[in-house]
Design a protein around this motif. Structure first.
Motif: not given
Length: 361
Positions: A326-344, A310-320
């Motif tokens: 979901a706060g801190v937990a959302g920042m930690i799990f944002a990339i794995p969850v985004y990966t599932i939806f993006r790839v699907s 994924a593009h670094p800008l995508e990662i930046f937006v997804v993390i925020f």
């Protein structure tokens, strides 16, 4: 064709609503899936190992895997015991009279300055007495019963969450792919091939991401511990371990790691002059600055951009976005969850363009 996409959209919406309404269960499930993915290789190897001519039972292999994780956590926690003991000793040796004098002297200087320019008309010592009175009132206003109740509630919630994660992870490892097979069984035959390809790609990317994340933590721990030891900072391994774990939190993690290092350095050091304190702060900030430059230039592009593709800008937006949800937990799990939806979505879009099944009217 239209019916399939309607079903797909409904499933996604239902999944998002379930995840939002049952956020605790969703968090437990996501953590369990991650732990199961990390422990599955070890569990499979142990299960294949022959002991007295027989395979080790899978439930025993899972318990051994659990025990290894617990042992690692215990060994890592031992790094914090000397620091905690040091702080307890410092608190036990505090001289209240010395603290009183150290506070009273600067307050008296401020009070004399105010008297000199007629900015204060009360009797001498009023400013210090007022400060002491405010501190006492603040302490009295603290509801210690509420604090103890919150601590007990938090502890019980963490304990229940830990049991839930262990229970879910155990059965995910015990069934070894049963959840995946059951999900695939729900998919109609015309779309089975595409769904298998999607599952495989998601699993591969998430596996690469988790492996890269562990590699990043190990690299940060090694660099920080080496740098802090080199410049002579006490408890270098403890600070480095905290920084490596805190780095799981995107953007805020490096700040937390450096702040923890500064707090530990100040609280455990003996400084006779201000220059010594400034030199220590410069050393700690220099080490963490070098670590972050290495992480940002070499580690993060390799782990986040390439493993997740994924593009670094995508990662930046997804993390925020994850932080907003979901706060801190959302920042930690944002990339794995985004990966599932993006790839699907990308796989089904490619299937729409390439596979015959989507062209059937």
């Amino acid at each position: 064709m239209q019916r399939f996409f309607i079903y797909l959209i409904l499933i996604i919406v239902a999944f998002l609503l379930f995840g939002w309404y049952f956020s605790n269960i969703t968090l437990y499930l996501v953590i369990s899936l991650i732990i199961a993915a990390l422990l599955r290789p070890m569990t499979n190897h142990l299960n294949d190992f022959h002991l007295l001519g027989q395979h080790i039972p899978r439930w025993m292999a899972i318990i051994i895997s659990y025990s290894s994780i617990v042992l690692i956590l215990v060994l890592l926690s031992l790094l914090f015991f000397p620091l905690i003991n040091n702080q307890i000793v410092i608190l036990s040796e505090l001289d209240l009279d010395t603290i009183y004098q150290e506070i009273h002297i600067p307050v008296s200087k401020v009070e004399n300055f105010l008297f000199r320019y007629q900015l204060l008309e009360n009797k001498p010592g009023y400013l210090f007495e007022e400060l002491k009175s405010q501190i006492i009132n603040m302490i009295k206003s603290v509801d210690f019963g509420m604090i103890i109740s919150n601590i007990l509630n938090t502890t019980s919630s963490l304990f229940i969450g830990l049991l839930a994660v262990l229970f879910i992870t155990f059965f995910l490892l015990l069934e070894n792919g049963l959840l995946r097979r059951n999900l695939l069984n729900l998919i109609p035959n015309p779309y089975f091939e595409l769904s298998v390809a999607t599952f495989t790609k998601v699993e591969k990317l998430l596996s690469n991401y988790l492996s890269g994340l562990l590699l990043q933590m190990l690299a940060i721990f090694s660099l920080a511990s080496f740098g802090l030891t080199l410049v002579g900072v006490d408890y270098a391994l403890t600070i480095a371990l905290f920084a490596a774990v805190a780095n799981l939190i995107p953007y805020a993690g490096p700040i937390l790691g450096a702040s923890f290092g500064i707090i530990v350095g100040i609280s455990t050091g003996n400084f006779e002059e201000t220059k010594e304190l400034n030199l220590l702060l410069l050393k700690i900030l220099s080490v963490f600055g070098a670590v972050q430059v290495t992480d940002n230039i070499f580690l993060q592009p390799m782990i986040f951009s390439k493993s997740v593709k994924a593009h670094p800008l995508e990662i930046f937006v997804v993390i925020f976005a994850g932080a907003k949800i979901a706060g801190v937990a959302g920042m930690i799990f944002a990339i794995p969850v985004y990966t599932i939806f993006r790839v699907s979505i990308m796989e089904f879009y490619q299937g729409y363009k390439s596979y015959r099944i989507f062209k059937i009217k």
